[in-house]
Write a protein that holds these residues in place. Structure first.
Motif, PDB file in Angstrom:
ATOM      1  N   ILE A  60       0.838  -1.210   0.000  1.00 49.99           N
ATOM      2  CA  ILE A  60       0.000   0.000   0.000  1.00 49.99           C
ATOM      3  C   ILE A  60       0.866   1.251   0.000  1.00 49.99           C
ATOM      4  N   GLU A  61       1.879   1.289   0.849  1.00 47.67           N
ATOM      5  CA  GLU A  61       2.745   2.476   0.911  1.00 47.67           C
ATOM      6  C   GLU A  61       3.550   2.626  -0.382  1.00 47.67           C
ATOM      7  N   GLY A  62       3.980   1.509  -0.963  1.00 47.31           N
ATOM      8  CA  GLY A  62       4.709   1.586  -2.234  1.00 47.31           C
ATOM      9  C   GLY A  62       3.839   2.121  -3.348  1.00 47.31           C
ATOM     10  N   THR A  63       2.602   1.682  -3.396  1.00 48.39           N
ATOM     11  CA  THR A  63       1.675   2.177  -4.421  1.00 48.39           C
ATOM     12  C   THR A  63       1.424   3.663  -4.239  1.00 48.39           C
ATOM     13  N   ALA A  64       1.272   4.094  -3.002  1.00 46.84           N
ATOM     14  CA  ALA A  64       1.064   5.522  -2.727  1.00 46.84           C
ATOM     15  C   ALA A  64       2.267   6.342  -3.161  1.00 46.84           C
ATOM     16  N   ARG A  65       3.469   5.852  -2.884  1.00 47.58           N
ATOM     17  CA  ARG A  65       4.685   6.569  -3.286  1.00 47.58           C
ATOM     18  C   ARG A  65       4.780   6.681  -4.798  1.00 47.58           C
ATOM     19  N   ALA A  66       4.441   5.585  -5.493  1.00 53.08           N
ATOM     20  CA  ALA A  66       4.500   5.595  -6.955  1.00 53.08           C
ATOM     21  C   ALA A  66       3.505   6.604  -7.521  1.00 53.08           C
ATOM     22  N   LEU A  67       2.311   6.665  -6.964  1.00 51.16           N
ATOM     23  CA  LEU A  67       1.311   7.642  -7.417  1.00 51.16           C
ATOM     24  C   LEU A  67       1.791   9.062  -7.171  1.00 51.16           C
ATOM     25  N   CYS A  68       2.395   9.294  -6.023  1.00 52.02           N
ATOM     26  CA  CYS A  68       2.866  10.641  -5.681  1.00 52.02           C
ATOM     27  C   CYS A  68       3.955  11.103  -6.648  1.00 52.02           C
ATOM     28  N   GLU A  69       4.918  10.239  -6.955  1.00 53.26           N
ATOM     29  CA  GLU A  69       5.986  10.628  -7.882  1.00 53.26           C
ATOM     30  C   GLU A  69       5.431  10.877  -9.281  1.00 53.26           C
ATOM     31  N   ALA A  70       4.505  10.021  -9.723  1.00 56.66           N
ATOM     32  CA  ALA A  70       3.911  10.204 -11.045  1.00 56.66           C
ATOM     33  C   ALA A  70       3.170  11.530 -11.133  1.00 56.66           C
ATOM     34  N   ALA A  71       2.443  11.881 -10.082  1.00 51.44           N
ATOM     35  CA  ALA A  71       1.711  13.149 -10.069  1.00 51.44           C
ATOM     36  C   ALA A  71       2.671  14.332 -10.165  1.00 51.44           C
ATOM     37  N   THR A  72       3.784  14.256  -9.459  1.00 51.57           N
ATOM     38  CA  THR A  72       4.783  15.324  -9.509  1.00 51.57           C
ATOM     39  C   THR A  72       5.338  15.476 -10.920  1.00 51.57           C
ATOM     40  N   TRP A  73       5.632  14.365 -11.558  1.00 57.97           N
ATOM     41  CA  TRP A  73       6.249  14.407 -12.881  1.00 57.97           C
ATOM     42  C   TRP A  73       5.332  15.037 -13.918  1.00 57.97           C
ATOM     43  N   VAL A  74       4.053  14.722 -13.874  1.00 61.24           N
ATOM     44  CA  VAL A  74       3.134  15.240 -14.891  1.00 61.24           C
ATOM     45  C   VAL A  74       2.478  16.551 -14.474  1.00 61.24           C
ATOM     46  N   GLY A  75       2.899  17.112 -13.325  1.00 59.26           N
ATOM     47  CA  GLY A  75       2.400  18.416 -12.901  1.00 59.26           C
ATOM     48  C   GLY A  75       0.995  18.398 -12.360  1.00 59.26           C
ATOM     49  N   ALA A  76       0.540  17.266 -11.839  1.00 63.77           N
ATOM     50  CA  ALA A  76      -0.796  17.199 -11.233  1.00 63.77           C
ATOM     51  C   ALA A  76      -0.737  17.783  -9.827  1.00 63.77           C
ATOM     52  N   ASP A  77      -1.738  18.580  -9.469  1.00 66.15           N
ATOM     53  CA  ASP A  77      -1.717  19.214  -8.148  1.00 66.15           C
ATOM     54  C   ASP A  77      -2.439  18.402  -7.076  1.00 66.15           C
ATOM     55  N   ARG A  78      -3.057  17.302  -7.458  1.00 66.63           N
ATOM     56  CA  ARG A  78      -3.696  16.440  -6.467  1.00 66.63           C
ATOM     57  C   ARG A  78      -3.870  15.045  -7.047  1.00 66.63           C
ATOM     58  N   ILE A  79      -4.068  14.084  -6.160  1.00 66.57           N
ATOM     59  CA  ILE A  79      -4.274  12.691  -6.540  1.00 66.57           C
ATOM     60  C   ILE A  79      -5.656  12.272  -6.067  1.00 66.57           C
ATOM     61  N   VAL A  80      -6.422  11.688  -6.979  1.00 67.85           N
ATOM     62  CA  VAL A  80      -7.767  11.222  -6.653  1.00 67.85           C
ATOM     63  C   VAL A  80      -7.814   9.719  -6.883  1.00 67.85           C
ATOM     64  N   VAL A  81      -8.096   8.973  -5.826  1.00 65.03           N
ATOM     65  CA  VAL A  81      -8.226   7.528  -5.934  1.00 65.03           C
ATOM     66  C   VAL A  81      -9.707   7.208  -6.111  1.00 65.03           C
ATOM     67  N   ASP A  82     -10.064   6.733  -7.299  1.00 74.57           N
ATOM     68  CA  ASP A  82     -11.477   6.523  -7.612  1.00 74.57           C
ATOM     69  C   ASP A  82     -11.994   5.166  -7.151  1.00 74.57           C
ATOM     70  N   GLU A  83     -11.215   4.113  -7.356  1.00 79.46           N
ATOM     71  CA  GLU A  83     -11.668   2.765  -6.998  1.00 79.46           C
ATOM     72  C   GLU A  83     -10.463   1.935  -6.593  1.00 79.46           C
ATOM     73  N   VAL A  84     -10.635   1.128  -5.547  1.00 80.69           N
ATOM     74  CA  VAL A  84      -9.570   0.244  -5.071  1.00 80.69           C
ATOM     75  C   VAL A  84     -10.114  -1.175  -5.002  1.00 80.69           C
ATOM     76  N   VAL A  85      -9.315  -2.115  -5.467  1.00 79.82           N
ATOM     77  CA  VAL A  85      -9.642  -3.534  -5.368  1.00 79.82           C
ATOM     78  C   VAL A  85      -8.502  -4.217  -4.602  1.00 79.82           C
ATOM     79  N   PRO A  86      -8.818  -4.829  -3.431  1.00 79.39           N
ATOM     80  CA  PRO A  86     -10.126  -4.971  -2.798  1.00 79.39           C
ATOM     81  C   PRO A  86     -10.593  -3.663  -2.151  1.00 79.39           C
ATOM     82  N   ALA A  87     -11.896  -3.505  -2.089  1.00 81.61           N
ATOM     83  CA  ALA A  87     -12.473  -2.261  -1.581  1.00 81.61           C
ATOM     84  C   ALA A  87     -12.063  -1.974  -0.151  1.00 81.61           C
TER      85      ALA A  87
END
Length: 401
Positions: free
Chosen positions: A358-385
């Motif tokens: 879970i923490e690794g996935t969060a870190r990967a999302l955070c770095e990707a958002a920084t690279w593409v200039g996104a100002d926030r991260i929205v998690v729409d759906e998680v499996v398992p819920a």
């Protein structure tokens, strides 16, 4: 016979795909000048031997994501310069349409000869006056299809114009080269103006070309079966068996694998490896680490398919699900989308609900958002819920940290 454990095979795969203990470190690469970053990416291309191109752009195009996965938030202009500036690379048919180091031009002589013998590509025989088209390029300089009437006749995307068929034919047989991409359109120039004179030849025999590409494929794999190695440059598996000894490959046994070979460099690295330094990142589905899906499953236990061309209601993981690499494992899949300044994780499928995953996935999302200039991260759906709240909290912590 040398025996390798599955973990050793996995570590070798990560190391020779540039995703384990890379030099320079991602932190140093990101802080480098644009010119230095271009050199880093150019060196990466030389080490990998091929970087696949694809039209899909969710976070970015795949050839950008390959560099991003290894070095993080590099300047996107520096990545493009690395591939297209200075005549150090060319685009040709390898694993698919790929950017290739210019030094490998002679190795593809067998493929250029194949097209010449065939006399046509799947779109048909070129009917355009090829000499007149080459004269246009010689006089006007590099051109795109829009300079000679456009790429399509007006029908479906594969209904190419005569000019497009002719240009692609000249590319197939090596008389023109794609010198760069502009707005994703290929720019065609004469091979004689782009390829250095010492490389501009088809002198190698088919056997010599095949042997060189077997060696290059094995160098990228580190350790692999005949199918793994052959898949890098789309060669027959028999070519690997035929040339393995000639190019210095060492037969190895990996538990649960078919017959396999390793490079001596990979075996030497295993014998001297120190502490691993892992990347946490989201991988393009076209990343060399996961090109061969059977190998991906053997190495990481993840069965992955690209679902971009699957009807939306039949998708399991999402349109462009990107595997998440963390601590040398594939821990999740993220289907991302940029939208109005936000990075949406439209679906996150966790392979494990452990804290590390879970923490690794969060870190990967955070770095990707920084690279593409996104100002926030929205998690729409998680499996398992049930992992939705822990993952959302971990994303917040990663952003704040």
């Amino acid at each position: 016979m040398i025996e390798l454990t599955p973990d050793e095979a996995r570590r070798v795969a990560l190391r020779f795909a540039g995703l384990l203990s890379a030099e320079p470190t991602p932190a140093r690469a990101r802080s480098a000048s644009a010119a230095r970053q271009a050199v880093i990416v150019r060196d990466m291309l030389g080490e990998l031997g091929a970087v696949q191109l694809d039209t899909i752009s969710v976070l970015a195009r795949s050839h950008e994501l390959i560099a991003y996965a290894r070095y993080g938030a590099l300047r996107r202009a520096a990545i493009e310069d690395a591939y297209w500036a200075g005549g150090t690379a060319f685009e040709y048919w390898s694993h698919a349409a790929c950017v290739l180091p210019m030094a490998s031009w002679p190795s593809f002589a067998f493929r250029r000869r194949h097209y010449r013998r065939k006399g046509e590509r799947w779109h048909g025989v070129p009917t355009k006056d090829l000499q007149a088209l080459k004269a246009t390029i010689r006089d006007a300089g590099p051109i795109t299809t829009s300079d000679v009437g456009g790429a399509k006749r007006g029908g479906e995307w594969w209904d190419w114009s005569d000019s497009k068929i002719a240009l692609e034919w000249l590319l197939d047989v090596g008389e023109v080269v794609v010198s760069r991409r502009v707005g994703w359109r290929r720019t065609y120039d004469l091979a004689e103006r782009v390829v250095p004179s010492e490389l501009l030849h088809d002198d190698l025999t088919d056997e010599e070309c095949t042997a060189q590409l077997v060696e290059a494929g094995a160098r990228l794999m580190g350790v692999g079966t005949a199918g793994d190695i052959a898949d890098v440059h789309r060669l027959p598996r028999s070519a690997v068996v035929a040339h393995a000894e000639r190019v210095g490959l060492v037969p190895v046994v990996v538990r649960g694998w078919p017959a396999a070979w390793a490079t001596q460099d990979a075996l030497d690295w295993l014998g001297s490896a120190g502490r691993d330094r892992h990347r946490t990142t989201m991988l393009s589905p076209f990343d060399p680490l996961v090109w061969h899906r059977e190998r991906m499953e053997r190495l990481f236990g993840m069965r992955h398919r690209i679902e971009a061309y699957t009807p939306a209601h039949k998708r399991v993981h999402g349109y462009f699900a990107m595997p998440v690499l963390h601590q040398g494992r594939l821990v999740a899949r993220v289907d991302p989308k940029r939208d109005s300044g936000a990075l949406h994780a439209r679906r996150v499928t966790l392979e494990s609900t452990s804290r590390a995953a879970i923490e690794g996935t969060a870190r990967a999302l955070c770095e990707a958002a920084t690279w593409v200039g996104a100002d926030r991260i929205v998690v729409d759906e998680v499996v398992p819920a049930a992992a939705t709240v822990p993952l959302t909290r971990a994303v917040v912590a990663a952003v704040e940290g």
